[in-house]
Design a protein around this motif. Structure first.
Motif, PDB file in Angstrom:
ATOM      1  N   MET A 160       7.759   5.019   4.986  1.00 16.84           N
ATOM      2  CA  MET A 160       8.371   6.070   4.171  1.00 16.84           C
ATOM      3  C   MET A 160       7.396   6.565   3.116  1.00 16.84           C
ATOM      4  SD  MET A 160      12.147   4.358   3.742  1.00 16.84           S
ATOM      5  CE  MET A 160      12.630   5.592   2.564  1.00 16.84           C
ATOM      6  N   ILE A 161       7.627   7.784   2.690  1.00 17.25           N
ATOM      7  CA  ILE A 161       6.768   8.407   1.676  1.00 17.25           C
ATOM      8  C   ILE A 161       6.751   7.560   0.402  1.00 17.25           C
ATOM      9  CG2 ILE A 161       6.508  10.436   0.191  1.00 17.25           C
ATOM     10  CD1 ILE A 161       5.695  10.939   3.066  1.00 17.25           C
ATOM     11  N   GLN A 162       7.899   7.027   0.004  1.00 14.47           N
ATOM     12  CA  GLN A 162       7.967   6.230  -1.223  1.00 14.47           C
ATOM     13  C   GLN A 162       7.053   5.005  -1.138  1.00 14.47           C
ATOM     14  OE1 GLN A 162      10.626   7.202   0.577  1.00 14.47           O
ATOM     15  NE2 GLN A 162      12.097   8.208  -0.758  1.00 14.47           N
ATOM     16  N   GLU A 163       6.965   4.402   0.029  1.00 17.48           N
ATOM     17  CA  GLU A 163       6.087   3.249   0.204  1.00 17.48           C
ATOM     18  C   GLU A 163       4.621   3.659   0.103  1.00 17.48           C
ATOM     19  OE1 GLU A 163       7.834   2.231   3.979  1.00 17.48           O
ATOM     20  OE2 GLU A 163       8.520   0.318   3.147  1.00 17.48           O
ATOM     21  N   ARG A 164       4.283   4.794   0.668  1.00 17.14           N
ATOM     22  CA  ARG A 164       2.903   5.291   0.576  1.00 17.14           C
ATOM     23  C   ARG A 164       2.544   5.606  -0.870  1.00 17.14           C
ATOM     24  NH1 ARG A 164       0.406   7.668   5.417  1.00 17.14           N
ATOM     25  NH2 ARG A 164       1.708   7.098   7.184  1.00 17.14           N
ATOM     26  N   VAL A 165       3.468   6.215  -1.572  1.00 22.65           N
ATOM     27  CA  VAL A 165       3.228   6.542  -2.978  1.00 22.65           C
ATOM     28  C   VAL A 165       3.038   5.267  -3.786  1.00 22.65           C
ATOM     29  CG1 VAL A 165       4.281   7.528  -5.059  1.00 22.65           C
ATOM     30  CG2 VAL A 165       4.381   8.778  -2.898  1.00 22.65           C
ATOM     31  N   ALA A 166       3.866   4.261  -3.533  1.00 24.54           N
ATOM     32  CA  ALA A 166       3.745   2.989  -4.249  1.00 24.54           C
ATOM     33  C   ALA A 166       2.392   2.330  -3.978  1.00 24.54           C
ATOM     34  CB  ALA A 166       4.884   2.057  -3.863  1.00 24.54           C
ATOM     35  N   LEU A 167       1.942   2.357  -2.729  1.00 20.88           N
ATOM     36  CA  LEU A 167       0.626   1.807  -2.401  1.00 20.88           C
ATOM     37  C   LEU A 167      -0.486   2.581  -3.105  1.00 20.88           C
ATOM     38  CD1 LEU A 167       0.853   1.043   1.415  1.00 20.88           C
ATOM     39  CD2 LEU A 167       0.514  -0.604  -0.412  1.00 20.88           C
ATOM     40  N   ALA A 168      -0.392   3.886  -3.091  1.00 20.18           N
ATOM     41  CA  ALA A 168      -1.402   4.717  -3.745  1.00 20.18           C
ATOM     42  C   ALA A 168      -1.432   4.448  -5.243  1.00 20.18           C
ATOM     43  CB  ALA A 168      -1.129   6.194  -3.477  1.00 20.18           C
ATOM     44  N   GLN A 169      -0.270   4.303  -5.842  1.00 21.14           N
ATOM     45  CA  GLN A 169      -0.216   4.023  -7.275  1.00 21.14           C
ATOM     46  C   GLN A 169      -0.823   2.663  -7.594  1.00 21.14           C
ATOM     47  OE1 GLN A 169       3.986   4.639  -7.997  1.00 21.14           O
ATOM     48  NE2 GLN A 169       3.631   6.704  -8.763  1.00 21.14           N
ATOM     49  N   ARG A 170      -0.514   1.669  -6.765  1.00 19.25           N
ATOM     50  CA  ARG A 170      -1.084   0.339  -6.995  1.00 19.25           C
ATOM     51  C   ARG A 170      -2.597   0.381  -6.893  1.00 19.25           C
ATOM     52  NH1 ARG A 170      -0.281  -5.396  -3.732  1.00 19.25           N
ATOM     53  NH2 ARG A 170      -1.440  -6.608  -5.264  1.00 19.25           N
ATOM     54  N   LEU A 171      -3.111   1.066  -5.886  1.00 18.54           N
ATOM     55  CA  LEU A 171      -4.562   1.187  -5.743  1.00 18.54           C
ATOM     56  C   LEU A 171      -5.180   1.924  -6.933  1.00 18.54           C
ATOM     57  CD1 LEU A 171      -5.020   2.003  -1.965  1.00 18.54           C
ATOM     58  CD2 LEU A 171      -6.054   0.095  -3.194  1.00 18.54           C
ATOM     59  N   GLU A 172      -4.534   2.981  -7.360  1.00 21.07           N
ATOM     60  CA  GLU A 172      -5.057   3.748  -8.496  1.00 21.07           C
ATOM     61  C   GLU A 172      -5.079   2.901  -9.759  1.00 21.07           C
ATOM     62  OE1 GLU A 172      -4.385   8.001 -10.756  1.00 21.07           O
ATOM     63  OE2 GLU A 172      -2.704   7.122  -9.682  1.00 21.07           O
ATOM     64  N   GLU A 173      -3.993   2.194 -10.031  1.00 21.62           N
ATOM     65  CA  GLU A 173      -3.928   1.354 -11.230  1.00 21.62           C
ATOM     66  C   GLU A 173      -4.978   0.241 -11.179  1.00 21.62           C
ATOM     67  OE1 GLU A 173       0.140   0.086 -11.362  1.00 21.62           O
ATOM     68  OE2 GLU A 173       0.856   2.111 -11.806  1.00 21.62           O
ATOM     69  N   ALA A 174      -5.144  -0.353 -10.007  1.00 24.15           N
ATOM     70  CA  ALA A 174      -6.138  -1.415  -9.854  1.00 24.15           C
ATOM     71  C   ALA A 174      -7.547  -0.874 -10.064  1.00 24.15           C
ATOM     72  CB  ALA A 174      -6.006  -2.066  -8.483  1.00 24.15           C
ATOM     73  N   GLU A 175      -7.823   0.304  -9.531  1.00 25.22           N
ATOM     74  CA  GLU A 175      -9.137   0.927  -9.696  1.00 25.22           C
ATOM     75  C   GLU A 175      -9.406   1.263 -11.165  1.00 25.22           C
ATOM     76  OE1 GLU A 175     -12.859   2.636  -8.976  1.00 25.22           O
ATOM     77  OE2 GLU A 175     -11.640   1.443  -7.613  1.00 25.22           O
ATOM     78  N   LEU A 176      -8.421   1.807 -11.841  1.00 29.27           N
ATOM     79  CA  LEU A 176      -8.595   2.147 -13.253  1.00 29.27           C
ATOM     80  C   LEU A 176      -8.839   0.900 -14.101  1.00 29.27           C
ATOM     81  CD1 LEU A 176      -5.890   4.931 -13.681  1.00 29.27           C
ATOM     82  CD2 LEU A 176      -8.383   5.208 -13.658  1.00 29.27           C
ATOM     83  N   GLU A 177      -8.102  -0.171 -13.827  1.00 29.39           N
ATOM     84  CA  GLU A 177      -8.302  -1.412 -14.569  1.00 29.39           C
ATOM     85  C   GLU A 177      -9.677  -2.000 -14.281  1.00 29.39           C
ATOM     86  OE1 GLU A 177      -8.045  -4.675 -16.998  1.00 29.39           O
ATOM     87  OE2 GLU A 177      -6.972  -2.780 -17.055  1.00 29.39           O
ATOM     88  N   LEU A 178     -10.110  -1.937 -13.032  1.00 27.11           N
ATOM     89  CA  LEU A 178     -11.429  -2.440 -12.676  1.00 27.11           C
ATOM     90  C   LEU A 178     -12.520  -1.650 -13.404  1.00 27.11           C
ATOM     91  CD1 LEU A 178     -13.107  -4.389 -10.985  1.00 27.11           C
ATOM     92  CD2 LEU A 178     -12.972  -2.758  -9.100  1.00 27.11           C
ATOM     93  N   GLN A 179     -12.398  -0.338 -13.436  1.00 25.95           N
ATOM     94  CA  GLN A 179     -13.370   0.489 -14.150  1.00 25.95           C
ATOM     95  C   GLN A 179     -13.376   0.165 -15.642  1.00 25.95           C
ATOM     96  OE1 GLN A 179     -12.600   4.599 -13.228  1.00 25.95           O
ATOM     97  NE2 GLN A 179     -13.042   4.324 -11.060  1.00 25.95           N
ATOM     98  N   GLY A 180     -12.175   0.018 -16.212  1.00 26.76           N
ATOM     99  CA  GLY A 180     -12.075  -0.329 -17.639  1.00 26.76           C
ATOM    100  C   GLY A 180     -12.682  -1.684 -17.939  1.00 26.76           C
ATOM    101  N   ALA A 181     -12.445  -2.640 -17.066  1.00 25.18           N
ATOM    102  CA  ALA A 181     -13.011  -3.975 -17.253  1.00 25.18           C
ATOM    103  C   ALA A 181     -14.532  -3.937 -17.158  1.00 25.18           C
ATOM    104  CB  ALA A 181     -12.435  -4.939 -16.219  1.00 25.18           C
TER     105      ALA A 181
END
Length: 71
Positions: A2-23
């Motif tokens: 479902m689209i909601q699952e894809r969006v949730a995965l994309a958000q998790r990846l984005e948040e993880a990437e942003l935290e990694l860059q910040g770290a």
């Protein structure tokens, strides 16, 4: 999937990437900074693994590239 699952995965990846860059930006050699980076790497790997498992390698790569191209 479902689209909601894809969006949730994309958000998790984005948040993880942003935290990694910040770290990485905040890496000053201190134990706290090194721990933050280790935690960020762990979360990024977990998010990436989930995306690969759920979406398949090709779709996950497309999603990561789209996130990287976002402003």
């Amino acid at each position: 999937m479902m689209i909601q699952e894809r969006v949730a995965l994309a958000q998790r990846l984005e948040e993880a990437e942003l935290e990694l860059q910040g770290a990485m930006r905040g890496l000053d050699g201190s134990p706290a900074a090194r721990m933050r980076l280790a935690d960020a790497r762990t979360e990024y790997c977990a998010a990436e693994t989930q995306a690969l498992r759920v979406l398949g390698a090709h779709q996950a790569l497309e999603m990561v590239e789209q996130l990287g191209a976002a402003p």
